[in-house]
Every structure is written in C-alpha cells, then in structure tokens.
Design an enzyme around this catalytic site. Structure first.
Site, short mmCIF file in Angstrom:
data_model
loop_
_atom_site.label_atom_id
_atom_site.label_comp_id
_atom_site.label_asym_id
_atom_site.label_seq_id
_atom_site.Cartn_x
_atom_site.Cartn_y
_atom_site.Cartn_z
N LYS A 165 -14.36 -17.68 51.94
CA LYS A 165 -13.23 -17.58 52.87
C LYS A 165 -12.42 -18.88 52.89
CE LYS A 165 -12.56 -14.40 55.00
NZ LYS A 165 -11.89 -13.09 54.73
N VAL A 193 -16.75 -10.85 65.51
CA VAL A 193 -15.92 -9.73 65.95
C VAL A 193 -16.77 -8.64 66.59
CG1 VAL A 193 -14.25 -7.97 65.25
CG2 VAL A 193 -14.23 -10.23 64.15
#
Length: 352
Positions: A165, A193
């Site tokens: 990432k 999340v």
C-alpha cells in the site's frame, strides 16, 4: 445534486469489494452512472444483490467491464467517457504468499495502469483508496496521533500488505507529479474498516468481530487500532472526488481514538446481550500470543501490532471537506447486527 450528476460516469475498480459496493450505493443515490471493473463478469449478479441489500436497485445506471490490475487489457475501455475514477481495487492480504512481490507488484503496477488510462482518457480526478498502512507503520516511540504528513517507514520487517500500500501510493503521487498532465489525484487512507456487511466480501476488521461473536477468540490480543465505518469511508471518497480542496491531498478516514480489541468486545457484550455470550472478556498475554502464532498465520499477522501506538487524526477531512463520521460504537454495533442478519454468527440453540 442529481441534476448535476446525471450525465457523469464514475469508474469504480474492484467493484465486488466491501468498500467499493458501499461507494457505489452512495454514488447511485447521488445520481451518478457507474462502470465497475471485475476480474470476472460472473460476479455481476452478486454485486447487484449486495447493492439491493444496501437499498439500491442499480438498473441501467450500472455496467460492468472486465479488467485486472495485472494486465493492460480492458483499462482503456473501462475509463472511456468517465468523469472520475475511484481506484479501490488492490491485492488483499494473503497468508500464504511465497514472496512479498506477489502483493507489491500488482498494487504498484496496477495503480500506474489505472492512472495512465485515466490520464489518456481525460478523466478529471482519480481517488485512490490507500490505507493507514501507508502512514503508520515502522514509527518507533510514537506518542502523537498520525496525520496525513506521515509515511510508513519500510524495512525488511514491514508486512508485505502494508509495504504494498505504501509503495503503490508513493508511485501514484510520483506519476501525477511527473506524467499526470493535469490529471487530479486524491487519496483516502482508511484505518480498520467496520460497518454493515452486504454479502460475502468484507474487511479483516469485521472478520475479527465475527470471530469474537462466534467464540473463536478465547482472549483478546493486546493490540489497538483506530476504526471507521465503511459508510463514512464511502462518503469521504465522494467528497474527495468532487471537492475542490481535495485535489492533491491525502485524507485519513478515522473516527475517534484508538480502541483495543477488548474495548470492542466490551461494546459487543454491553449492546448485544445474549448474542455476545461467546465474546471474550479478557486479554491474552503477549508471550502466549507469540507462541500460539507460530502455528497460526492469522495470529502471526498481529504480532507486529503488539504494543504499537496507533492513534490517528481525521481532523483534516473534517476541516477541509466538512466530513462527519459516525461514532465507533455505532459502527461496532451495526457491524455485529449485520453479521447476525446474514446468519454469520453461531446460534445458541444448535451451536452451529
């Protein structure tokens, strides 16, 4: 808003993913047309079913194209005629990869494929779904909340997913600076999340919640993380897509201070009553977790997080874009209730 968006098409990459589907719900409710990429069009019905679960019948306002981050084929067709691109697709964490490049190369090369295609098609702005993993990894003796000015410090011990990432986002900003030719870019960096599940695809953080409810975690590892509801991740994507102040900026998607897994467990037990009877009420010592993790790849991924300072600030998005996320407790409870609704939590009657 719908009058101004009705003629605008948004490309959403990785259209079957958890964040992507929630973004599509909000895009459709705002009046946009969507073109979504899938590696296989066999998943179209599944995506439409998840959208319906979220209260939206996409109808003709949603179409699908085949495109893969690992190949050039399909991307020019995917972006043609699109005003915006939400580049959400990314290789997911793997437990059984043989080399970190299995995650790093598709992430980095994939974002460059999407950006080149978007530039060549005169797309106005791309929103890149990055991660907290590109911000908060490798910092020693941290005592102040992470912000968008921070970048993860990479070395040989950095987990491959977080490394992928970080390198993908850096490659994106370098591309815009050197080859963007006016293409706009914004990045959204979510923390853990949570939020309502709509189908079989959901986040690693929700997997942990599910395992707690199912009694698969006897004691909570002593790790902390910040969290965010997927619906607020989606709303931040839409703001980053259209708000003039978002161009060229990164935005942490985070709600409140960090929580330990035991904090989450306490919320579940307090709010869900009998449904949370299997949720752990204690923590596992670090030394014991390290021993158990030797034979458990899932637990092994948690070891680098032990004792790490994980607080992060979402103030930039609130200040610049007027973003207003819901509370952590609301996100936790809605996550659990959606898992119950889908029958993903063991019942008490039969133990299954």
């Amino acid at each position: 808003m719908k009058k101004s968006t009705v003629d605008k098409t948004v490309l959403v990459t990785g259209g079957s993913g958890f964040i992507a589907v929630h973004c599509m719900i909000q895009l459709l409710n705002a009046g946009y047309r969507i073109r979504a990429t899938l590696r296989s069009l066999k998943r179209e019905d599944e995506v439409r079913a998840m959208l319906k679960e979220g209260g939206v019948d996409a109808g003709q306002n949603l179409s699908f194209v085949t495109a893969d981050l690992g190949a050039d084929a399909g991307w020019a067709e995917a972006v043609a005629g699109c005003e915006y691109v939400l580049h959400i697709a990314s290789p997911t964490p793997l437990n059984d990869y043989k080399h970190e490049d299995e995650l790093i190369i598709p992430a980095r090369e994939g974002v460059l494929r999407v950006l080149r295609a978007a530039r060549d098609a005169n797309v106005k702005r791309v929103v890149l779904t990055s991660a907290f993993g590109a911000i908060g990894i490798g910092h020693k003796h941290r005592t102040t909340p992470f912000t968008e000015t921070d970048w993860s410090i990479l070395d040989d011990s950095t987990p491959a997913y977080q490394k992928s990432k970080t390198l993908a986002e850096r490659a994106a900003w370098d591309f815009i600076a050197k080859e963007g030719n006016g293409l706009e870019l914004a990045a959204v960096n979510p923390v853990g999340v949570l939020g309502p599940v709509l189908g079989p695809d959901f986040s690693h953080s929700i997997q942990l919640t599910k395992r707690m409810l199912n009694g698969e975690i006897a004691a909570c590892p002593k790790i902390s993380s910040c969290y965010i509801d997927v619906r607020d991740v989606a709303s931040l994507h839409l703001l980053a897509m259209t708000h003039p102040a978002a161009n060229g900026e990164r935005f942490l998607a985070v709600s409140g201070a960090s929580l330990t897994l035991l904090d989450i467990a306490n919320v579940l037990r307090r709010r869900l009553g009998a449904w949370a009877q299997r949720v752990p009420a204690r923590e596992i010592p670090n030394w014991l977790l390290r021993i158990v993790a030797l034979r458990n790849p899932t637990l092994k991924m948690l070891i680098p997080m032990l004792g790490q300072y994980m607080d992060a600030s979402g103030e930039k998005a609130k200040r610049l874009l007027g973003w207003s996320p819901r509370s952590n407790e609301e996100a936790i409870v809605d996550t659990a209730e959606s898992l119950l609704r889908f029958g993903l939590v063991k019942t008490h009657a039969n133990g299954n």
